[in-house]
Design an enzyme around this catalytic site. Structure first.
Site, PDB file in Angstrom:
ATOM      1  N   ARG A  35      48.718 -25.382  38.307  1.00  0.00           N
ATOM      2  CA  ARG A  35      49.296 -26.715  38.153  1.00  0.00           C
ATOM      3  C   ARG A  35      48.557 -27.600  37.509  1.00  0.00           C
ATOM      4  O   ARG A  35      48.800 -28.602  36.758  1.00  0.00           O
ATOM      5  CB  ARG A  35      50.133 -27.246  39.351  1.00  0.00           C
ATOM      6  CG  ARG A  35      51.450 -26.554  39.926  1.00  0.00           C
ATOM      7  CD  ARG A  35      51.760 -27.037  41.339  1.00  0.00           C
ATOM      8  NE  ARG A  35      50.600 -26.887  42.100  1.00  0.00           N
ATOM      9  CZ  ARG A  35      50.741 -27.065  43.425  1.00  0.00           C
ATOM     10  NH1 ARG A  35      51.513 -27.719  43.856  1.00  0.00           N
ATOM     11  NH2 ARG A  35      49.420 -26.834  44.284  1.00  0.00           N
ATOM     12  N   ASP A  59      54.118 -24.433  37.707  1.00  0.00           N
ATOM     13  CA  ASP A  59      54.582 -24.231  39.165  1.00  0.00           C
ATOM     14  C   ASP A  59      55.081 -22.933  39.569  1.00  0.00           C
ATOM     15  O   ASP A  59      55.965 -22.567  38.757  1.00  0.00           O
ATOM     16  CB  ASP A  59      55.276 -25.415  39.693  1.00  0.00           C
ATOM     17  CG  ASP A  59      55.198 -25.500  41.277  1.00  0.00           C
ATOM     18  OD1 ASP A  59      55.249 -24.535  41.953  1.00  0.00           O
ATOM     19  OD2 ASP A  59      55.222 -26.617  41.775  1.00  0.00           O
ATOM     20  N   TYR A 152      52.988 -20.098  58.028  1.00  0.00           N
ATOM     21  CA  TYR A 152      52.134 -19.210  56.953  1.00  0.00           C
ATOM     22  C   TYR A 152      51.690 -17.832  57.293  1.00  0.00           C
ATOM     23  O   TYR A 152      51.818 -16.844  56.070  1.00  0.00           O
ATOM     24  CB  TYR A 152      50.674 -20.053  57.113  1.00  0.00           C
ATOM     25  CG  TYR A 152      49.634 -19.478  56.383  1.00  0.00           C
ATOM     26  CD1 TYR A 152      49.439 -19.617  54.876  1.00  0.00           C
ATOM     27  CD2 TYR A 152      48.738 -18.727  56.736  1.00  0.00           C
ATOM     28  CE1 TYR A 152      48.805 -19.161  54.069  1.00  0.00           C
ATOM     29  CE2 TYR A 152      47.456 -18.290  55.913  1.00  0.00           C
ATOM     30  CZ  TYR A 152      47.785 -18.523  54.428  1.00  0.00           C
ATOM     31  OH  TYR A 152      46.563 -17.925  53.552  1.00  0.00           O
ATOM     32  N   LEU A 184      38.511 -15.903  57.042  1.00  0.00           N
ATOM     33  CA  LEU A 184      38.023 -17.455  56.508  1.00  0.00           C
ATOM     34  C   LEU A 184      37.130 -17.159  55.148  1.00  0.00           C
ATOM     35  O   LEU A 184      36.127 -16.938  55.205  1.00  0.00           O
ATOM     36  CB  LEU A 184      37.549 -17.879  57.649  1.00  0.00           C
ATOM     37  CG  LEU A 184      38.209 -18.220  58.785  1.00  0.00           C
ATOM     38  CD1 LEU A 184      37.392 -18.188  60.209  1.00  0.00           C
ATOM     39  CD2 LEU A 184      38.973 -19.353  58.778  1.00  0.00           C
ATOM     40  N   GLU A 188      39.184 -24.697  48.850  1.00  0.00           N
ATOM     41  CA  GLU A 188      40.093 -26.007  48.998  1.00  0.00           C
ATOM     42  C   GLU A 188      41.095 -25.743  50.056  1.00  0.00           C
ATOM     43  O   GLU A 188      41.842 -26.366  50.040  1.00  0.00           O
ATOM     44  CB  GLU A 188      40.516 -26.361  47.712  1.00  0.00           C
ATOM     45  CG  GLU A 188      39.415 -26.989  46.885  1.00  0.00           C
ATOM     46  CD  GLU A 188      39.819 -27.568  45.245  1.00  0.00           C
ATOM     47  OE1 GLU A 188      41.022 -27.691  45.306  1.00  0.00           O
ATOM     48  OE2 GLU A 188      38.908 -27.494  44.292  1.00  0.00           O
TER      49      GLU A 188
END
Ligand code: NDP
Ligand code: 8X3
Length: 254
Positions: A35, A59, A152, A184, A188
């Site tokens: 985006r 998007d 999630y 992990l 961001e």
């Protein structure tokens, strides 16, 4: 020889950006999406000079736009060899009883439906040519469920199931379908999950050495360079300090 084309969604940051860069270094011309168009413009300057580049700002939730842009690519770009379905994020980390409906919508609409919209636009070209590679970025959250991960984890379990379904349905066409499921990775991701709370985000990666986006991009590089008869169907990749979704040795280093 005709150059190969890779489409990477979510290439403005993290794993997607590193993947676009490594595929470009491997000789692919790149369609990069996200985006944030300023980031897509900046990415061009980081790619090798010889790389042809098509930035597309949209998007993934916008079904009509996805179909318009990816269904109507100019001939030079229409034959996509590698699709990396990477765009996605976690939004929030709350128990199911207090979760936010907007967060739930975002995760299901982006991580699951967005992946489907993009795939729907790209797969017909691959089936017609009887070739192609689809790499879906899932997560350890698609293999296990952890406290407060609920939706999630649900979205990434859906990605895992859809990846397996794609591999089965596209089997007659010789299309490779690959799931990469990281633990992990410092990107961001946690900034987004915690809505800009950078202190909380930084804590996620403290006390051990997390994966970097480049580590995942190198796996993409490896899988796209396998010979035609080899597909790494399903890959879980963790930092060495991580043993499962919930077991992380936070006293190791870093
Ligand atoms: P980042 O937040 O660094 O990158 C997310 C990317 O997805 C950005 O390029 C963002 O672009 C794009 N994106 C998000 N929402 C949309 C949207 N609605 N439409 C289009 N693009 C969108 O996180 P990561 O690089 O870590 O995440 C990439 C993938 O890896 C995700 O699917 C994530 O779930 C998965 N993953 C991440 C892990 C981690 O620990 N970091 C571990 C396991 C899996 P823009 O904002 O410009 O639209
Ligand atoms: C991102 C990794 O552990 O936050 O998918 O779910 S985790």
């Amino acid at each position: 020889m005709e150059r190969k084309i890779a489409l990477v969604t979510g290439a403005t940051s993290g794993i997607g950006k590193a993947t676009a860069m490594i595929l470009a270094q491997n000789g692919y011309d790149i369609i990069a999406t996200g985006r944030r168009s300023d980031r897509l413009q900046k990415l061009q300057k980081e790619l090798p000079e010889s790389t042809e580049y098509l930035p597309l700002t949209f998007d993934v939730r916008d079904r009509a736009k996805v179909q318009e842009l990816l269904g109507g690519l100019p001939p030079k770009w229409a034959k996509i060899d590698v699709l990396v379905n990477n765009a996605g994020n976690a939004h929030g980390l709350d128990p199911i009883q207090s979760g936010d409906l907007d967060d739930w919508d975002a995760m299901m609409d982006i991580n699951v439906k967005g992946l489907l919209y993009v795939s729907k636009a790209v797969i017909p070209g691959m089936t017609a040519r009887k070739s192609g590679t689809i790499i879906n970025i899932g997560s350890i959250a698609g293999k296990e469920v952890y406290p407060n991960g609920n939706v999630y984890c649900g979205s990434k379990h859906a990605v895992d199931a859809i990846t397996d379904g794609m591999r089965i349905d596209l089997n007659p066409f010789g299309i490779k379908v690959i799931g990469i499921h990281p633990g992990l990775v410092e990107t961001e991701f946690s900034e987004v999950r915690f809505k800009g709370d950078s202190q909380r985000a930084e804590k996620v990666y403290q006390g051990y050495e997390p994966l970097l986006a480049r580590d995942i991009a190198e796996i993409v590089e490896f899988v796209v360079n396998r010979p035609p008869h080899v597909v790494l169907a399903d890959i879980v990749v963790l930092p060495t300090a991580q043993a499962s979704a919930t077991v992380v040795n936070k006293n190791s280093q870093g």
